[in-house]
Write an enzyme that holds these catalytic residues in place. Structure first.
Site, mmCIF file in Angstrom:
data_model
loop_
_atom_site.group_PDB
_atom_site.id
_atom_site.type_symbol
_atom_site.label_atom_id
_atom_site.label_comp_id
_atom_site.label_asym_id
_atom_site.label_seq_id
_atom_site.Cartn_x
_atom_site.Cartn_y
_atom_site.Cartn_z
ATOM 1 N N ASP A 109 1.994 -8.925 8.127
ATOM 2 C CA ASP A 109 3.063 -8.211 8.820
ATOM 3 C C ASP A 109 4.336 -9.018 8.599
ATOM 4 O OD1 ASP A 109 4.855 -7.107 10.582
ATOM 5 O OD2 ASP A 109 3.438 -6.991 12.258
ATOM 6 N N ILE A 110 5.328 -8.421 7.976
ATOM 7 C CA ILE A 110 6.543 -9.197 7.648
ATOM 8 C C ILE A 110 7.324 -9.597 8.895
ATOM 9 C CG2 ILE A 110 6.821 -8.329 5.293
ATOM 10 C CD1 ILE A 110 9.137 -6.541 6.631
ATOM 11 N N LEU A 112 0.816 -1.223 0.000
ATOM 12 C CA LEU A 112 0.000 0.000 0.000
ATOM 13 C C LEU A 112 0.844 1.265 0.000
ATOM 14 C CD1 LEU A 112 -2.952 -0.887 2.399
ATOM 15 C CD2 LEU A 112 -2.814 -1.079 -0.089
ATOM 16 N N GLY A 113 2.141 1.128 -0.219
ATOM 17 C CA GLY A 113 3.004 2.311 -0.260
ATOM 18 C C GLY A 113 2.954 2.975 -1.633
ATOM 19 N N GLN A 114 3.969 3.773 -1.915
ATOM 20 C CA GLN A 114 3.978 4.539 -3.172
ATOM 21 C C GLN A 114 3.991 3.631 -4.403
ATOM 22 O OE1 GLN A 114 7.448 7.043 -3.719
ATOM 23 N NE2 GLN A 114 6.602 8.040 -5.540
ATOM 24 N N TYR A 169 18.594 3.469 6.788
ATOM 25 C CA TYR A 169 17.939 2.981 5.559
ATOM 26 C C TYR A 169 18.979 2.420 4.589
ATOM 27 C CZ TYR A 169 15.170 3.398 1.188
ATOM 28 O OH TYR A 169 14.520 3.176 -0.015
HETATM 29 N N1 LIG Z 1 9.657 5.236 -3.522
HETATM 30 C C1 LIG Z 1 10.955 5.421 -3.817
HETATM 31 O O1 LIG Z 1 11.364 6.537 -4.243
HETATM 32 C C2 LIG Z 1 11.912 4.311 -3.675
HETATM 33 C C3 LIG Z 1 11.560 3.127 -3.082
HETATM 34 N N2 LIG Z 1 12.476 2.120 -2.926
HETATM 35 C C4 LIG Z 1 12.109 0.881 -2.276
HETATM 36 O O2 LIG Z 1 10.924 0.358 -2.863
HETATM 37 C C5 LIG Z 1 10.124 -0.278 -1.864
HETATM 38 C C6 LIG Z 1 8.728 0.308 -1.910
HETATM 39 O O3 LIG Z 1 8.839 1.700 -1.688
HETATM 40 P P1 LIG Z 1 7.576 2.614 -1.384
HETATM 41 O O4 LIG Z 1 6.339 2.017 -1.915
HETATM 42 O O5 LIG Z 1 7.957 3.971 -1.812
HETATM 43 O O6 LIG Z 1 7.567 2.585 0.208
HETATM 44 P P2 LIG Z 1 6.446 3.176 1.182
HETATM 45 O O7 LIG Z 1 7.138 3.711 2.387
HETATM 46 O O8 LIG Z 1 5.539 4.086 0.441
HETATM 47 O O9 LIG Z 1 5.636 1.867 1.572
HETATM 48 C C7 LIG Z 1 6.152 0.887 2.406
HETATM 49 C C8 LIG Z 1 5.013 0.049 2.912
HETATM 50 O O10 LIG Z 1 5.545 -0.902 3.833
HETATM 51 C C9 LIG Z 1 4.528 -1.140 4.786
HETATM 52 N N3 LIG Z 1 5.087 -1.727 6.010
HETATM 53 C C10 LIG Z 1 5.729 -1.108 7.019
HETATM 54 N N4 LIG Z 1 5.987 -1.998 8.007
HETATM 55 C C11 LIG Z 1 5.504 -3.198 7.602
HETATM 56 C C12 LIG Z 1 5.459 -4.488 8.181
HETATM 57 N N5 LIG Z 1 5.940 -4.729 9.393
HETATM 58 N N6 LIG Z 1 4.880 -5.483 7.479
HETATM 59 C C13 LIG Z 1 4.380 -5.260 6.237
HETATM 60 N N7 LIG Z 1 4.375 -4.046 5.643
HETATM 61 C C14 LIG Z 1 4.940 -3.034 6.327
HETATM 62 C C15 LIG Z 1 3.915 0.222 5.039
HETATM 63 O O11 LIG Z 1 2.623 0.115 5.607
HETATM 64 C C16 LIG Z 1 3.928 0.834 3.647
HETATM 65 O O12 LIG Z 1 2.689 0.678 2.999
HETATM 66 C C17 LIG Z 1 10.857 -0.057 -0.538
HETATM 67 O O13 LIG Z 1 11.600 -1.188 -0.227
HETATM 68 C C18 LIG Z 1 11.774 1.099 -0.817
HETATM 69 O O14 LIG Z 1 12.940 1.058 -0.026
HETATM 70 C C19 LIG Z 1 13.764 2.257 -3.345
HETATM 71 C C20 LIG Z 1 14.179 3.422 -3.910
HETATM 72 C C21 LIG Z 1 13.263 4.513 -4.182
HETATM 73 C C1 LIG Z 2 15.433 7.126 -2.905
HETATM 74 C C2 LIG Z 2 14.731 6.350 -1.878
HETATM 75 O O1 LIG Z 2 15.117 5.245 -1.579
HETATM 76 C C3 LIG Z 2 13.560 6.937 -1.181
HETATM 77 N N1 LIG Z 2 12.702 7.665 -2.058
HETATM 78 C C4 LIG Z 2 14.044 7.871 -0.095
HETATM 79 O O2 LIG Z 2 14.229 9.065 -0.422
HETATM 80 O O3 LIG Z 2 14.288 7.403 1.016
#
Ligand SMILES: NC(=O)C1=CN([C@@H]2O[C@H](COP(=O)(O)OP(=O)(O)OC[C@H]3O[C@@H](n4cnc5c(N)ncnc54)[C@H](O)[C@@H]3O)[C@@H](O)[C@H]2O)C=CC1
Ligand SMILES: CC(=O)[C@H](N)C(=O)O
Length: 370
Positions: A103-104, A61-63, A192
């Site tokens: 929940d992971i 449900l993240g980005q 991170y």
């Molecule tokens: N969005 C970005 O700009 C970038 C993202 N990433 C990686 O891509 C992946 C996805 O990123 P986003 O969607 O942006 O992250 P986000 O922060 O938007 O979403 C992360 C999700 O993980 C869930 N979460 C947190 N704790 C949890 C748990 N214990 N069990 C299950 N779920 C849990 C949250 O509820 C949230 O929906 C991440 O691993 C991030 O590090 C890497 C580089 C850039």
């Molecule tokens: C680049 C990423 O991994 C993320 N958007 C952050 O800024 O933490």
């Protein structure tokens, strides 16, 4: 390598791991008996290659997760892609395909989900991003490190193809910055970044040790219109688009000359699917950089002002975020991804801005119409 020797290694590993039982490894080994499928060194195709894979997305449900689910469902069928998270999904997500709570940190529940749904690919998106992580190191350690350990063990036990994204944040001030190569010094200064280097190394270790089909892309900052960023250093860019359309002004928390690698979400999700589908034998590495465009806040403002000339930007630099950004690369070298699995980005800055403005403006018009 004799299969029994590998299995002995796997059993030894399972016995010493906090959540693995020998029984589970033996069950995994049974599936292996006719070949070295799960823990062998032959790096087999771990999903049913003739069939559609059954995919589980954690942290969906993240980005990024909802968009990835949409793309994968188009390709593999709606019911073959399960989104999961610890939060309640909005109605449109709930009604668009399978969603479950996961929940992971609860490895038993995770294991049940994998077994009961016959999962063959796992996309591990759960994470605590850079800005939130610096505010809550304990949470970042738990989710990004302990959670990853659960995921790796379950993926290895059940012969899954495992995708874990890494990030530009896995580099640090002592890494080459323009561009950062695939292989170089990685000494990040955020929890991170440290957790992501750990994920890269652990995944590659499991690949070499147990034959886990681990795949990892280092994503740039991702820009999306219809999903909000979850607490990172690159969030300013997404926020600037929305503010530019809605209010015409924005206060930026990074210096105007901070250059970072960025990517439009469609490129990121397409890269993920193409990489997941790449034949194992074409992957000379298990962790790849992918690159698209790089820009500073100033570059973005200039591009936005072509369409929105009245846009006003002020700067109120957050020293914590600025220090993080100053330690990150300005661009990533992605020649290996181009060579091994044909990666090519489509969106440069002007195309990205045009597309974002179209999506956000249309979304706003639709919202006003209802
Ligand atoms: N969005 C970005 O700009 C970038 C993202 N990433 C990686 O891509 C992946 C996805 O990123 P986003 O969607 O942006 O992250 P986000 O922060 O938007 O979403 C992360 C999700 O993980 C869930 N979460 C947190 N704790 C949890 C748990 N214990 N069990 C299950 N779920 C849990 C949250 O509820 C949230 O929906 C991440 O691993 C991030 O590090 C890497 C580089 C850039
Ligand atoms: C680049 C990423 O991994 C993320 N958007 C952050 O800024 O933490």
């Amino acid at each position: 390598m004799p299969v029994m020797q590998l299995l002995r290694g796997a059993v030894k590993h399972a016995g010493s791991g906090p959540r693995c039982s020998v029984q589970r490894v033996i069950s995994a080994a049974r599936g292996v008996s006719s070949s070295s499928r799960h823990f062998g060194r032959t790096h087999p195709q771990s999903c049913a290659d003739t069939d559609h894979p059954k995919v589980l997305i954690t942290g969906g449900l993240g980005q990024l997760g909802v968009g990835l689910a949409k793309l994968l469902r188009r390709r593999f069928g709606k019911n073959n892609v399960i989104l999961s998270d610890i939060r309640k999904p909005p109605n449109h997500v709930y009604h668009n395909g399978p969603f479950i709570f996961s929940d992971i940190l609860d490895s038993k529940n995770l294991r049940e989900i994998v077994v009961n749904n016959n999962i063959s690919w796992l996309v591990h998106y759960s994470a605590v991003l850079s800005a939130v992580g610096e505010n809550n190191v304990a949470l970042a350690k738990e989710v990004n490190i302990t959670g990853l350990h659960n995921i790796l063990d379950i993926a290895a036990e059940h012969g899954l193809r495992l995708f874990v994204p890494s990030t530009i944040g896995a580099f640090g001030p002592s890494s080459p910055r323009d561009p950062a190569p695939e292989l170089c010094v990685q000494r990040p200064r955020t929890i991170y970044g440290v957790s992501k280097v750990h994920a890269e190394l652990m995944g590659e270790y499991y690949h070499h040790r147990y034959g886990l089909d681990f795949r990892c892309l280092r994503y740039p900052g991702i820009i999306s219109a219809d999903s909000q960023p979850g607490g990172g250093t690159t969030d300013y860019a997404v926020q600037m688009f929305h503010a530019a359309v809605k209010t015409g002004c924005f206060e930026c928390n990074l210096r105007s000359d901070t250059r970072l690698p960025m990517m439009y979400i469609d490129d990121c999700l397409r890269a993920t699917l193409e990489f997941l589908e790449a034949p194992a034998e074409s992957l000379l590495s298990r962790t790849y950089n992918i690159n698209a465009t790089s820009f500073t806040p100033h570059d973005l403002v200039r591009e936005l002002q072509k369409a929105l000339p009245g846009l006003k930007i002020t700067y109120n630099v957050d020293p914590v975020l600025q220090a993080i950004a100053d330690g990150w690369p300005m661009a990533l070298e992605d020649g290996a991804a181009q060579r091994d699995w044909g990666w090519k980005h489509e969106y440069d800055l002007s195309e990205l801005v045009r597309t974002m403005l179209t999506h956000i403006s249309t979304g706003n018009q639709l919202a006003q119409a209802y």
